[in-house]
Design an enzyme around this catalytic site. Structure first.
Site: not given
Length: 225
Positions: A98-99
């Site tokens: 996600r990041d």
């Protein structure tokens, strides 16, 4: 010998309920991951209103410190392959990073790359410059979102410049409303098809896996060419 480790604390009162559930569920999966390109979790849990994670200490620097000028194609592809292997380890446990960005990629003493901060990303906004169109548009996303982020990181490693999107979708807009990234320099024309597939605006356009059992395994073979 003394084992050095890193302890991360999260105030559960400061995060929404859905993120607490995400932390507990995702970390139960992360506990099972043992891979050289993923930071090792030693223990984790919740005490009162605080969650904690104890992870191995990484003595190296962030990938960010290597950027600012182009890496050689060999080095960039070697890095990309290690990131793909680390992502495969996460995705095999149904964990989405996600990041993914240079600040969340560390180097070991031997120069190999390690993914960090994937457990923390569930409740964080992250850096939109590295996020997939569907993530920016606040749509449902899966592991293919990480492949898009990998494409952005690879683009930056090859060019030495943080990619500037020609247009960036806003939450509530369709994911397709993100224009293409600028092409790679002509000297890297052989890598443009790989880049186009990683940075495709729609997830289903990013990889076809006729020859492999998963899209990420397909990516690993492409990066190794």
């Amino acid at each position: 010998p003394i084992l050095r480790c890193v302890v991360k604390l999260i105030d559960f009162q400061a995060v929404p309920e859905h993120w607490r559930r995400h932390f507990v569920d995702e970390h139960a999966k992360v506990w099972q991951i043992h891979h050289p390109n993923v930071v090792q979790t030693l223990c984790r849990g919740v005490i009162a209103d605080r969650a904690y994670i104890v992870q191995e200490h990484l003595a190296g620097s962030q990938l960010r410190e290597q950027l600012g000028q182009p890496l050689s194609v060999t080095q960039a592809l070697r890095h990309a392959r290690q990131l793909a292997l680390g992502l495969h380890a996460l995705h095999s446990q149904h964990v989405v990073h996600r990041d993914l960005r240079p600040e969340n990629i560390m180097l070991r003493a031997d120069g190999s790359l390690v993914l960090i901060n994937f457990v923390m990303a569930g409740g964080m906004t992250g850096d939109s410059a590295y996020q997939s169109p569907e993530q920016i548009a606040d749509e449902r996303f899966d592991h293919r979102s990480d492949l898009f982020s990998l494409g952005v990181v690879l683009h930056e490693m090859l060019t030495g410049q943080r990619p500037v999107r020609m247009a960036l979708a806003q939450p509530g807009f369709a994911a397709e409303q993100v224009d293409d990234f600028p092409p790679l320099p002509r000297t890297h024309w052989r890598l443009q098809p790989l880049m186009d597939q990683l940075l495709a605006p729609r997830p289903q356009q990013r990889f076809r896996s006729e020859e492999h059992t998963s899209e990420l395994q397909s990516l690993r073979h492409l990066v190794c060419r």
